[in-house]
Design an enzyme around this catalytic site. Structure first.
Site: not given
Length: 305
Positions: A108, A200
């Site tokens: 990613d 997150e």
């Protein structure tokens, strides 16, 4: 009286003239000594010449060196792996340890990786590990578009890398608005990976508020695309705030430098981000490395139809 005994004549030393001759100028010159006979070496047998030529050709052959290098590399890999967990071995090309048992691998990326040569990314391989897919950052919050998104979204598929796009979620912002912003930036097509929301942090909001806005985001995405989005998060964040609330959505979990992902078997996880320090050809910065939880058929079923 008896005659005196005759003296035995002693041999005289050769005179200067006997030893030397004079040249035309009158200078003494040593007499030339006879040259030794030169013994000619016997030529090599023709069969021996052919044998030497054959050996040289073999040594200069790239196929020979390819075989030798491959054998040496395999031996060195075997020696290097002594004492390591056989299910979590080091791949020197990627500069990380990669858990075995996974056949589909990917990365990613975001602006942090800079300009990427996707052809080099796709061509990189060590043993059975290569880059099959890539998740590319598209947006963040309500206004930020990753400056490298459009280029990565265009160039990665050209190189044969299967792509997905992700949005970095801000819990303090309205979830539905963030989803609209994301879909205005990314145009998903058949063969792409599902949309991803990266959550997150709580950003100083209660966990309950975060879950409300996240639910608004994933429901809007599913409504507009007909696909359940993937939720990305860290293992601790998942256990503390998400477990039991979004179990129907596929998960992508970050849990670094471990031979196994430590989650319950019932957890609906599809991707595991197991390293954040991979070295990839064509990329000048370290990269997150991921494994897909399933075979090629399961991976194909996950793609947008």
């Amino acid at each position: 009286m008896p005659p005196a005994p005759k003296k035995t004549p002693t041999p005289r030393k050769p005179t200067f003239r006997q030893t030397y001759e004079s040249d035309a100028s009158g200078r003494p010159r040593r007499k030339a000594t006879p040259r030794k006979k030169v013994v000619k070496k016997k030529p090599w047998p023709l069969a021996l010449k052919f044998l030497i030529a054959a050996v040289v050709l073999v040594l200069l052959s790239p196929f020979y060196y390819g075989y030798v290098i491959k054998g040496f590399s395999s031996t060195w890999s075997w020696i290097r792996d002594i004492g390591e967990d056989p299910n979590y071995r080091t791949y020197s090309s990627f500069n990380i340890r990669i858990p075995k048992g996974y056949n589909i691998h990917g990365i990613d990326v975001s602006y942090y990786q800079g300009k990427i040569d996707w052809k080099k990314v796709k061509s990189m391989q060590e043993d059975d590990v290569r880059i099959d897919f890539a998740f590319i950052k598209a947006t963040e919050g309500l206004f930020l578009v990753d400056p490298y998104f459009q280029r990565n979204w265009r160039e990665a598929p050209k190189a044969g890398v299967i792509c997905g796009a992700y949005h970095f979620f801000r819990p303090q912002k309205p979830g539905e608005w963030q989803a609209k912003f994301f879909l205005q930036t990314v145009s998903f097509e058949t063969g792409d990976l599902p949309p991803v929301v990266d959550i997150e942090e709580l950003n100083d909001v209660p966990a309950s508020k975060m879950r409300i806005e996240l639910a608004a985001f994933v429901k809007y995405i599913e409504k507009k695309t007909g696909v359940k989005p993937i939720i990305y998060t860290g293992l601790s964040f998942y256990k503390d705030y998400l477990r039991g609330h979004f179990d129907e959505y596929p998960l992508w979990i970050a849990h670094y430098h471990q031979p196994k992902l430590k989650v319950n078997k019932a957890t609906n996880w599809h991707f595991w981000q197991h390293s954040d320090k991979a070295k990839i050809s064509g990329i000048n910065h370290v990269v997150d490395f991921n494994a897909f939880n399933g075979d090629s058929l399961a991976f194909d079923r996950l793609l947008i139809k």
